[in-house]
Design an enzyme around this catalytic site. Structure first.
Site, mmCIF file in Angstrom:
data_model
loop_
_atom_site.group_PDB
_atom_site.id
_atom_site.type_symbol
_atom_site.label_atom_id
_atom_site.label_comp_id
_atom_site.label_asym_id
_atom_site.label_seq_id
_atom_site.Cartn_x
_atom_site.Cartn_y
_atom_site.Cartn_z
ATOM 1 N N ARG A 56 -30.047 1.878 -1.724
ATOM 2 C CA ARG A 56 -28.809 1.142 -1.975
ATOM 3 C C ARG A 56 -28.808 -0.157 -1.179
ATOM 4 N N TYR B 153 -14.144 6.789 -12.797
ATOM 5 C CA TYR B 153 -13.930 5.743 -11.784
ATOM 6 C C TYR B 153 -14.622 4.452 -12.207
ATOM 7 N N ARG C 103 -27.819 14.462 -6.673
ATOM 8 C CA ARG C 103 -26.393 14.529 -7.017
ATOM 9 C C ARG C 103 -26.234 13.981 -8.436
ATOM 10 N N ASN D 1 -19.424 9.734 0.865
ATOM 11 C CA ASN D 1 -20.385 8.641 1.005
ATOM 12 C C ASN D 1 -21.288 8.858 2.212
ATOM 13 N N GLY E 30 -25.292 12.020 -11.601
ATOM 14 C CA GLY E 30 -24.708 10.678 -11.764
ATOM 15 C C GLY E 30 -25.345 9.620 -10.881
ATOM 16 N N LYS F 92 -13.208 0.368 -13.500
ATOM 17 C CA LYS F 92 -13.618 -0.971 -13.031
ATOM 18 C C LYS F 92 -14.052 -1.835 -14.220
ATOM 19 N N ASP G 182 0.862 -1.188 0.000
ATOM 20 C CA ASP G 182 0.000 0.000 0.000
ATOM 21 C C ASP G 182 0.891 1.227 0.000
ATOM 22 N N ASN G 183 0.550 2.239 -0.792
ATOM 23 C CA ASN G 183 1.360 3.469 -0.775
ATOM 24 C C ASN G 183 0.835 4.475 0.237
ATOM 25 N N TYR H 155 -18.760 -5.224 -5.508
ATOM 26 C CA TYR H 155 -19.265 -4.827 -4.195
ATOM 27 C C TYR H 155 -20.435 -3.889 -4.350
ATOM 28 N N PHE H 156 -21.411 -4.031 -3.466
ATOM 29 C CA PHE H 156 -22.478 -3.039 -3.376
ATOM 30 C C PHE H 156 -22.000 -1.955 -2.397
ATOM 31 N N SER I 72 -17.078 -3.309 -8.732
ATOM 32 C CA SER I 72 -18.108 -2.492 -8.091
ATOM 33 C C SER I 72 -19.436 -2.660 -8.808
HETATM 34 P P1 NAD Z 1 -9.538 2.789 0.397
HETATM 35 O O1 NAD Z 1 -9.155 4.047 -0.262
HETATM 36 O O2 NAD Z 1 -9.828 2.802 1.839
HETATM 37 O O3 NAD Z 1 -8.412 1.672 0.123
HETATM 38 C C1 NAD Z 1 -7.645 1.650 -1.047
HETATM 39 C C2 NAD Z 1 -6.179 1.526 -0.620
HETATM 40 O O4 NAD Z 1 -5.362 1.473 -1.779
HETATM 41 C C3 NAD Z 1 -5.703 2.708 0.217
HETATM 42 O O5 NAD Z 1 -5.080 2.221 1.384
HETATM 43 C C4 NAD Z 1 -4.703 3.425 -0.703
HETATM 44 O O6 NAD Z 1 -3.661 4.014 0.045
HETATM 45 C C5 NAD Z 1 -4.217 2.278 -1.568
HETATM 46 N N1 NAD Z 1 -3.737 2.653 -2.911
HETATM 47 C C6 NAD Z 1 -4.358 3.386 -3.870
HETATM 48 N N2 NAD Z 1 -3.600 3.465 -4.971
HETATM 49 C C7 NAD Z 1 -2.466 2.748 -4.724
HETATM 50 C C8 NAD Z 1 -1.313 2.442 -5.474
HETATM 51 N N3 NAD Z 1 -1.140 2.889 -6.714
HETATM 52 N N4 NAD Z 1 -0.348 1.669 -4.891
HETATM 53 C C9 NAD Z 1 -0.502 1.215 -3.641
HETATM 54 N N5 NAD Z 1 -1.573 1.466 -2.884
HETATM 55 C C10 NAD Z 1 -2.548 2.229 -3.415
HETATM 56 O O7 NAD Z 1 -10.784 2.189 -0.429
HETATM 57 P P2 NAD Z 1 -11.722 0.940 -0.105
HETATM 58 O O8 NAD Z 1 -13.077 1.457 0.166
HETATM 59 O O9 NAD Z 1 -11.082 0.040 0.875
HETATM 60 O O10 NAD Z 1 -11.764 0.271 -1.541
HETATM 61 C C11 NAD Z 1 -10.937 -0.829 -1.887
HETATM 62 C C12 NAD Z 1 -11.215 -1.226 -3.325
HETATM 63 O O11 NAD Z 1 -12.583 -1.573 -3.452
HETATM 64 C C13 NAD Z 1 -10.972 -0.118 -4.344
HETATM 65 O O12 NAD Z 1 -10.434 -0.697 -5.517
HETATM 66 C C14 NAD Z 1 -12.340 0.429 -4.600
HETATM 67 O O13 NAD Z 1 -12.444 1.019 -5.860
HETATM 68 C C15 NAD Z 1 -13.187 -0.823 -4.500
HETATM 69 N N6 NAD Z 1 -14.578 -0.563 -4.165
HETATM 70 C C16 NAD Z 1 -14.892 0.163 -3.044
HETATM 71 C C17 NAD Z 1 -16.221 0.423 -2.737
HETATM 72 C C18 NAD Z 1 -16.585 1.266 -1.552
HETATM 73 O O14 NAD Z 1 -17.717 1.736 -1.504
HETATM 74 N N7 NAD Z 1 -15.731 1.485 -0.582
HETATM 75 C C19 NAD Z 1 -17.232 -0.100 -3.546
HETATM 76 C C20 NAD Z 1 -16.878 -0.860 -4.669
HETATM 77 C C21 NAD Z 1 -15.542 -1.087 -4.964
HETATM 78 C C1 WQD Z 2 -25.564 6.417 -1.116
HETATM 79 C C2 WQD Z 2 -26.902 7.136 -1.191
HETATM 80 C C3 WQD Z 2 -26.808 9.240 -2.356
HETATM 81 C C4 WQD Z 2 -24.161 11.193 0.552
HETATM 82 C C5 WQD Z 2 -20.601 5.098 -4.286
HETATM 83 C C6 WQD Z 2 -19.947 4.916 -5.628
HETATM 84 C C7 WQD Z 2 -19.945 3.463 -6.002
HETATM 85 C C8 WQD Z 2 -19.345 2.614 -4.896
HETATM 86 C C9 WQD Z 2 -19.929 2.907 -3.557
HETATM 87 C C10 WQD Z 2 -17.034 2.310 -5.295
HETATM 88 C C11 WQD Z 2 -27.194 7.773 -2.555
HETATM 89 C C12 WQD Z 2 -27.143 9.454 -0.904
HETATM 90 C C13 WQD Z 2 -24.958 10.288 -0.120
HETATM 91 C C14 WQD Z 2 -24.762 12.350 1.144
HETATM 92 C C15 WQD Z 2 -26.897 11.565 0.353
HETATM 93 N N1 WQD Z 2 -17.958 2.896 -4.720
HETATM 94 N N2 WQD Z 2 -26.302 10.463 -0.210
HETATM 95 N N3 WQD Z 2 -26.124 12.476 1.028
HETATM 96 O O1 WQD Z 2 -23.222 6.713 -4.655
HETATM 97 O O2 WQD Z 2 -24.335 4.531 -3.991
HETATM 98 O O3 WQD Z 2 -21.925 4.595 -4.373
HETATM 99 O O4 WQD Z 2 -19.897 4.310 -3.317
HETATM 100 O O5 WQD Z 2 -17.105 1.521 -6.177
HETATM 101 O O6 WQD Z 2 -19.240 3.348 -7.183
HETATM 102 O O7 WQD Z 2 -20.661 5.660 -6.583
HETATM 103 O O8 WQD Z 2 -22.803 5.657 -2.365
HETATM 104 O O9 WQD Z 2 -22.681 6.473 -0.047
HETATM 105 O O10 WQD Z 2 -22.190 8.074 -1.941
HETATM 106 O O11 WQD Z 2 -24.534 7.292 -1.596
HETATM 107 O O12 WQD Z 2 -28.124 11.735 0.283
HETATM 108 O O13 WQD Z 2 -24.097 13.199 1.731
HETATM 109 O O14 WQD Z 2 -26.881 8.228 -0.259
HETATM 110 O O15 WQD Z 2 -27.516 10.117 -3.178
HETATM 111 O O16 WQD Z 2 -28.581 7.665 -2.764
HETATM 112 P P1 WQD Z 2 -23.173 5.448 -3.920
HETATM 113 P P2 WQD Z 2 -22.976 6.923 -1.430
#
Ligand code: NAD
Ligand code: WQD
Length: 336
Positions: free
Chosen positions: A238, A156, A297, A206, A299, A160, A39-40, A184-185, A132
């Site tokens: 969601r 973004y 919002r 989020n 998108g 994916k 991790d960076n 992931y949801f 995702s």
């Molecule tokens: P996060 O930002 O907490 O974790 C990602 C980690 O990757 C961080 O620790 C960051 O420092 C590290 N990182 C980023 N770029 C890097 C690089 N080039 N080299 C080394 N380390 C690097 O995010 P998260 O929520 O834990 O998400 C993890 C994965 O799951 C991501 O790929 C994200 O896109 C995916 N994902 C997350 C969600 C969500 O809602 N959290 C939903 C769907 C998919």
């Molecule tokens: C959830 C709901 C908002 C914030 C995002 C990424 C998705 C995935 C997960 C990585 C929505 C509403 C939110 C706020 C609000 N990530 N909301 N007020 O948009 O479903 O998903 O994270 O892959 O790709 O798009 O998650 O938590 O941002 O929003 O009303 O301040 O809450 O409109 O309905 P989202 P979220």
């Protein structure tokens, strides 16, 4: 230790200091696997690794490297006999990806290419990728793995889609590879110890981290993005999944990984609206979350939840924690 490499694996976890990665490290270590984190720390802190060790009482090997850098990745593969890679490392802020598309495309796609190349070079057959639900675009709900993907609304999401495609093409050419694409949801909540959780920098994008910061009075009130969607109460719906259930889903995917590409939704199959989640949080934790309705919002889609039958039948995995657990655990972490 003769089962090492057979059922106990050396797992390279990229992004293992992050939110989902750190919880997955806990589950992997508790299942007996060895964990090497790369991790960076661009969106996380080294202290999280210490907390993972504290929770599990196990060692974690940590490399602070950027996984888009070939040479740095090669060092890990030559120092350790890696059996599997779980690739979480990536940038995930949807809005920022619109502002800085090249940063997102470079980081998220080059990292996938570099790691997959290293796997081929060093004979690593198992790869699990963090995808995702965003890849479904505005499809009919519930989202099911067999659906044709529709365009996403931001760079973004496209990273994916493209990473999935790259991995599918690589498996097509190298049929010994075993790849799992996990869609992931909406992960929320935290480990029950309250030691690790989601700690975004700056103002959260989020919903759950925003709610916990309003509960902390770090933020004034929740802005609800629209109440005119065709949903139960007009607010966005969601499929929230407890991050520990999600973490367990990775270990199930690893246990069941066979040659080829396998796509799984990791969700609960249940939809919850913004106002339902807010109310559940207030009731579970006895705190007030003042809110105001604002514009939609850009998108955002109205509703998103998973068909989870494939993961249930093929991985023998099912989310077990409910919305109340998610609210209690998110607040325990934030209030610590
Ligand atoms: P996060 O930002 O907490 O974790 C990602 C980690 O990757 C961080 O620790 C960051 O420092 C590290 N990182 C980023 N770029 C890097 C690089 N080039 N080299 C080394 N380390 C690097 O995010 P998260 O929520 O834990 O998400 C993890 C994965 O799951 C991501 O790929 C994200 O896109 C995916 N994902 C997350 C969600 C969500 O809602 N959290 C939903 C769907 C998919
Ligand atoms: C959830 C709901 C908002 C914030 C995002 C990424 C998705 C995935 C997960 C990585 C929505 C509403 C939110 C706020 C609000 N990530 N909301 N007020 O948009 O479903 O998903 O994270 O892959 O790709 O798009 O998650 O938590 O941002 O929003 O009303 O301040 O809450 O409109 O309905 P989202 P979220």
């Amino acid at each position: 230790d003769f089962l090492r490499g057979y059922i106990y694996l050396n797992v390279l976890v990229t992004g293992g200091a992050g939110y989902i990665g750190s919880h997955t490290c806990v589950v992997l270590l508790n299942a007996g696997h060895n964990v090497i984190v790369a991790d960076n720390l661009c969106n996380s802190r080294f202290e999280t690794i210490d907390k993972v060790k504290q929770i599990t009482n196990k060692e974690v090997i940590f490399y602070q490297i950027d996984v888009t850098e070939d040479a740095a990745v090669a060092v890990i593969f030559s120092n350790h006999k890696i059996d599997a890679v779980i690739h979480f490392a990536g940038l995930k802020a949807v809005g920022e990806s619109v502002e800085k598309p090249l940063v997102y495309y470079y980081n998220n796609i080059v990292s996938t290419i570099i790691l997959t190349k290293a796997c081929q070079k060093y004979g690593v057959k198992k790869i699990i990728f963090s995808s995702s639900a965003t890849v479904y675009g505005e499809n009919e709900i519930p989202f099911i793995e067999s659906m044709k993907l529709l365009p996403t609304t931001n760079p973004y999401g496209e990273t994916k889609v493209m990473s999935e495609r790259i991995l599918m093409d690589v498996v097509n050419a190298d049929t010994a590879l075993a790849v799992s694409l996990l869609r992931y949801f909406n992960p929320i909540g935290a480990h029950e110890s309250g030691l690790i959780g989601e700690a975004p920098n700056g103002i959260p994008n989020n919903l759950m981290p925003y709610i916990t910061q309003v509960a902390q009075k770090k933020l004034d009130k929740l802005k609800v993005f629209g109440n005119d969607y065709p949903t139960v109460d007009g607010t966005g719906v969601r499929d929230y999944i407890h991050v520990m259930d999600l973490a367990e889903g990775h270990v199930a995917a690893l246990d069941h990984l066979t040659a080829g590409v396998h796509i799984y939704n990791l969700g609960t199959g249940q939809g919850t609206s913004v106002l339902q989640l807010t109310k559940a949080f207030e009731e579970a934790n006895g705190v007030e979350i003042p809110y105001v309705i604002v514009d939609r919002r850009p998108g955002d889609i109205a509703e998103c939840y998973a068909d989870v039958s494939k993961a249930e039948s093929k991985l023998n995995w099912k989310a077990k924690r409910g919305i109340v657990d998610m609210c209690l655990d998110a607040w325990r972490f934030e209030s610590k």
